[in-house]
Motif scaffolding. Structure first.
Motif, short mmCIF file in Angstrom:
data_model
loop_
_atom_site.label_atom_id
_atom_site.label_comp_id
_atom_site.label_asym_id
_atom_site.label_seq_id
_atom_site.Cartn_x
_atom_site.Cartn_y
_atom_site.Cartn_z
N MET A 178 0.85 -1.19 0.00
CA MET A 178 0.00 0.00 0.00
C MET A 178 0.88 1.24 0.00
SD MET A 178 -2.83 -1.27 2.82
CE MET A 178 -1.59 -1.32 4.12
N LEU A 179 0.99 1.90 -1.15
CA LEU A 179 1.86 3.06 -1.30
C LEU A 179 1.05 4.35 -1.22
CD1 LEU A 179 4.59 4.44 -2.04
CD2 LEU A 179 3.93 4.12 -4.45
N GLY A 180 1.54 5.31 -0.43
CA GLY A 180 0.89 6.61 -0.35
C GLY A 180 1.81 7.65 0.25
N ARG A 181 1.54 8.92 -0.07
CA ARG A 181 2.37 10.00 0.49
C ARG A 181 1.90 10.42 1.88
NH1 ARG A 181 3.39 14.96 -3.46
NH2 ARG A 181 1.12 14.99 -3.45
N GLY A 182 0.57 10.34 2.10
CA GLY A 182 0.03 10.80 3.38
C GLY A 182 0.02 9.70 4.42
N GLU A 183 0.79 9.88 5.49
CA GLU A 183 0.91 8.82 6.49
C GLU A 183 -0.42 8.55 7.21
OE1 GLU A 183 2.93 9.51 10.10
OE2 GLU A 183 2.96 11.70 9.89
N ASN A 184 -1.25 9.56 7.41
CA ASN A 184 -2.49 9.35 8.14
C ASN A 184 -3.45 8.42 7.39
OD1 ASN A 184 -1.71 11.00 10.29
ND2 ASN A 184 -2.51 12.85 9.31
N ARG A 185 -3.56 8.62 6.07
CA ARG A 185 -4.47 7.78 5.29
C ARG A 185 -3.95 6.35 5.21
NH1 ARG A 185 -6.64 11.27 0.08
NH2 ARG A 185 -7.77 12.87 1.25
N ILE A 186 -2.66 6.18 4.99
CA ILE A 186 -2.10 4.84 4.93
C ILE A 186 -2.23 4.16 6.30
CG2 ILE A 186 0.00 3.49 4.58
CD1 ILE A 186 -1.23 4.51 2.01
N PHE A 187 -2.05 4.92 7.35
CA PHE A 187 -2.21 4.37 8.70
C PHE A 187 -3.64 3.86 8.90
CE2 PHE A 187 -3.64 5.11 13.09
CZ PHE A 187 -2.78 4.25 13.77
N PRO A 245 2.34 -1.46 4.49
CA PRO A 245 2.23 -0.01 4.26
C PRO A 245 3.58 0.59 3.89
CG PRO A 245 2.29 -0.47 6.62
CD PRO A 245 2.32 -1.80 5.93
N VAL A 246 3.59 1.40 2.85
CA VAL A 246 4.82 2.07 2.41
C VAL A 246 4.51 3.55 2.21
CG1 VAL A 246 6.57 2.27 0.62
CG2 VAL A 246 5.71 0.01 1.27
N ILE A 247 5.25 4.41 2.90
CA ILE A 247 5.11 5.85 2.73
C ILE A 247 6.15 6.30 1.72
CG2 ILE A 247 5.09 8.10 3.85
CD1 ILE A 247 2.90 6.17 4.78
N GLY A 248 5.69 6.96 0.65
CA GLY A 248 6.64 7.40 -0.36
C GLY A 248 5.94 8.17 -1.46
N ASP A 249 6.74 8.94 -2.19
CA ASP A 249 6.26 9.75 -3.31
C ASP A 249 6.65 9.05 -4.61
OD1 ASP A 249 5.74 11.66 -5.26
OD2 ASP A 249 6.38 13.34 -3.99
N MET A 250 5.66 8.82 -5.49
CA MET A 250 5.98 8.10 -6.72
C MET A 250 6.90 8.90 -7.63
SD MET A 250 2.41 8.33 -8.86
CE MET A 250 1.60 9.87 -9.28
N ARG A 251 7.08 10.19 -7.38
CA ARG A 251 8.03 11.00 -8.16
C ARG A 251 9.48 10.79 -7.70
NH1 ARG A 251 5.37 16.93 -8.05
NH2 ARG A 251 5.29 16.39 -5.83
N ASP A 252 9.63 10.21 -6.51
CA ASP A 252 10.96 9.97 -5.95
C ASP A 252 11.50 8.67 -6.55
OD1 ASP A 252 13.19 9.37 -4.43
OD2 ASP A 252 12.26 9.92 -2.53
#
Length: 627
Positions: A328-337, A354-361
């Motif tokens: 589960m990839l997303g930039r916003g930690e609250n939603r992924i949490f 859960p993976v926090i990250g920006d797909m542009r990175d």
């Protein structure tokens, strides 16, 4: 050994069936006697009575019994007699008379009365048998109605006056329910758009007029409640009723869908408030998930934008298909949490990561693909708000186009099998930066199809009811804060769908993809935002003009009045799923040519040159024309 209770029940059923057969037999002979009496002008003569006891009459009786048993008429419950039962009676009588007459002629038996009397006896037999069944049905309804007066049901305020929308079968059943429960209120009229029904009555209730005049009918009748009695009804009816009654305090309720009324019965407890899905211009789809399970089960699944409305629903549905892993990839930690906690605490899912990250990175995404090596990617991450992206066009392009291109390159180089991109109807003939960015993404996905054996496809759909930032969420917030809904233009309209069916379409696309294709849902007719606003106020139990208002704010910037699902240069073809269509696109540029054009677009974006960005977008696809 058969239990005594079951044995007694079966014996009782057989006795009841035999009793019904004997009653029918008596009615047959009574009809014969009366027909012969008519034939002899009611002269006192033993002829009719003798006939029923002699050979010709006995033949007819035996045939009647055989036909009745064969067609199972004695097994019918007379308390629930219907038109079908009457039709079965007519069939029994007709077959009996034809067979009996044929046998009598074949045996050269003497028929002592005319052919006319024989036909009259057939008609009388049918009338007597039908009358007995209808009488039993009437007695049952009358008795049940008296018994149900004391049954607790959902009460309504005293003196409630009701309009029933729909003068058909469902409307008739609703009228019966109100007759059975007088405490619910009084039906003061029927509403139906069929002019042939206007002015007539059903169960003593008059059909007063079409939906367009329902507000006038409310004022004339003093109605305080409207019941939409059209199972599986077109949402246009619901929206029209809500819109026409928006300026009144009339409560609107509806019936369950026809698929919920399996036994054909309707009860007052089935009536429910209107829901958002009732406003759709079609029945929400439900597709066969077998083909989806076939390519998802046991695979490593990456869902981008997994914390959003669509992404989180993809995670939920995919998790039920037994994947080996869901990243589960997303930039916003609250939603992924939140989605991670939901899966672990409520769904018992242990394969989610859960993976926090920006797909542009690119470095972070390379690490992700190196570490988890996903087999299938569902790409739901994107900037989607049109007015916001008009103010920040660089973000729309760098995130939507640049991020997607990075994911596609890594998916191909790491041996992924499928890449399913979520697009939008705003990508068709786009006039704003958000729509333009999604159109470029569609092209990038298409030209990457087949690269290193990657199967890549896109899915287009319209607005999603109830999603984060959707019009219904905005309306809810506006109602809570100011009781004023803001609509940009009275003629603006959009396609709508529900989150679960949108996700089912996304998952099905992975199974249906044949190469360089785009899929769209049969979404019915678009809905006017103004009508949706009026309906939403009504759904909240408020009255337009008294409890809440609607203001027209004007176009927020390069917004279309009406969206499209495909362009004039695209060809639409059916698929194996009736609810999904394939958009076959015209000739596409090569991967090398498109890569160079996208590089030019990204360079213009990084330099913050809006005019260069417009030119680069138009060069990639001439259908993109941003003012």
């Amino acid at each position: 050994m058969m239990p005594p209770i079951i044995s007694r029940t079966r014996r009782s059923n057989w006795i009841a069936a035999i009793a019904k057969l004997l009653i029918d037999l008596e009615l047959l002979n009574l009809a014969t006697v009366l027909a012969v009496l008519v034939r002899v002008d009611f002269r006192v003569t033993p002829q009719p009575w003798v006939y029923t006891l002699r050979f010709p009459g006995l033949v007819e009786n035996l045939v009647f019994v055989a036909v009745s048993v064969l067609l199972q008429t004695p097994r019918a419950l007379w308390s629930y007699a219907s038109l079908r039962d009457v039709e079965r009676v007519a069939l029994v009588v007709a077959v009996t008379k034809v067979l009996a007459l044929t046998l009598l002629i074949a045996m050269r038996a003497e028929v002592q009365w005319s052919w006319g009397a024989f036909a009259v006896s057939a008609v009388l037999t049918f009338l007597f048998m039908a009358a007995v069944r209808l009488l039993a049905r009437w007695r049952y309804e009358h008795t049940t109605r008296q018994e149900r007066v004391d049954v607790p049901v959902q009460r309504t305020p005293p003196g409630t006056r009701v309009l029933v929308v729909g003068a058909g079968d469902a409307g008739d059943k609703v009228l019966r329910e109100f007759e059975a429960h007088p405490g619910l209120g009084k039906v003061v009229g029927l509403i139906d758009d069929d002019p042939a029904k206007r002015g007539y009555t059903i169960r003593g209730v008059r059909v007063r007029g079409p939906v367009a005049t329902i507000a006038d009918t409310v004022r004339r009748t003093g109605a305080t409640q409207a019941v939409i009695a059209i199972p599986s009804h077109a949402a246009a009816v619901t929206r029209a009723v809500l819109s026409n009654l928006a300026d009144t305090d009339v409560q609107v309720r509806t019936l369950p869908g026809m698929w919920e009324l399996v036994d054909g019965s309707i009860h007052v407890d089935d009536l429910r408030p209107i829901r958002l899905e009732d406003l759709l211009s079609r029945v929400p789809i439900s597709t066969d998930m077998g083909p989806v399970r076939a390519y998802v089960e046991g695979k490593r699944i990456l869902v981008t934008g997994a914390g959003g409305s669509i992404g989180s629903e993809i995670v939920r549905q995919v998790a039920e298909l037994n994947p080996s892993q869901v990243i589960m990839l997303g930039r916003g930690e609250n939603r992924i949490f939140r989605i991670d906690r939901e899966l672990r605490e409520h769904e018992g899912v242990t394969c989610a990561v859960p993976v926090i990250g920006d797909m542009r990175d690119e470095a972070r995404m390379t690490w992700l693909f190196d570490t988890y090596r996903p087999d299938i990617i569902f790409h739901a991450a994107a900037h989607k708000h049109v007015p916001l992206m008009e103010q920040n066009p660089e973000e729309a392009i760098l995130n939507n186009v640049g991020g997607t291109r990075t994911l596609l390159r890594l998916a191909a180089s790491h041996g992924a099998e499928r890449f399913v991109n979520i697009s939008t109807d705003k990508a068709v003939n786009p006039v704003n930066f958000m729509g333009a960015s999604k159109r470029v993404v569609e092209l990038v996905v298409q030209v990457n199809d087949g690269r290193e054996h990657l199967r890549a496809t896109s899915v287009r759909f319209g607005n999603v009811l109830g999603s984060k930032g959707s019009v219904t969420e905005v309306f809810q917030k506006q109602l809570q804060e100011s009781r004023t809904l803001r609509v940009t233009d009275p003629n603006m309209e959009r396609f709508f769908m529900l989150i679960p069916e949108a996700v089912q379409l996304v998952l099905q696309a992975g199974a249906l993809a044949q190469g360089r294709d785009i899929f769209v849902l049969r979404m019915g007719e678009p809905i006017r935002i103004l009508d949706l606003a009026r309906s939403y106020i009504k759904l909240a139990g408020l009255e337009v003009g008294r409890d809440a208002s609607i203001v027209i704010t004007g176009n927020r910037g390069n917004e279309k009045m009406t969206e499209e699902l495909w362009s004039s240069t695209e060809h639409v073809a059916p698929t194996s799923n009736d609810s999904i269509m394939r958009v076959e696109c015209p000739t596409l540029p090569s991967l090398a040519v498109l890569r160079q054009a996208v590089d030019a677009l990204l360079n213009a974006t990084r330099s913050h040159d809006t005019n260069a960005m417009r030119a680069a977008l138009h060069a990639i696809d001439p259908s993109i024309n941003i003012p």
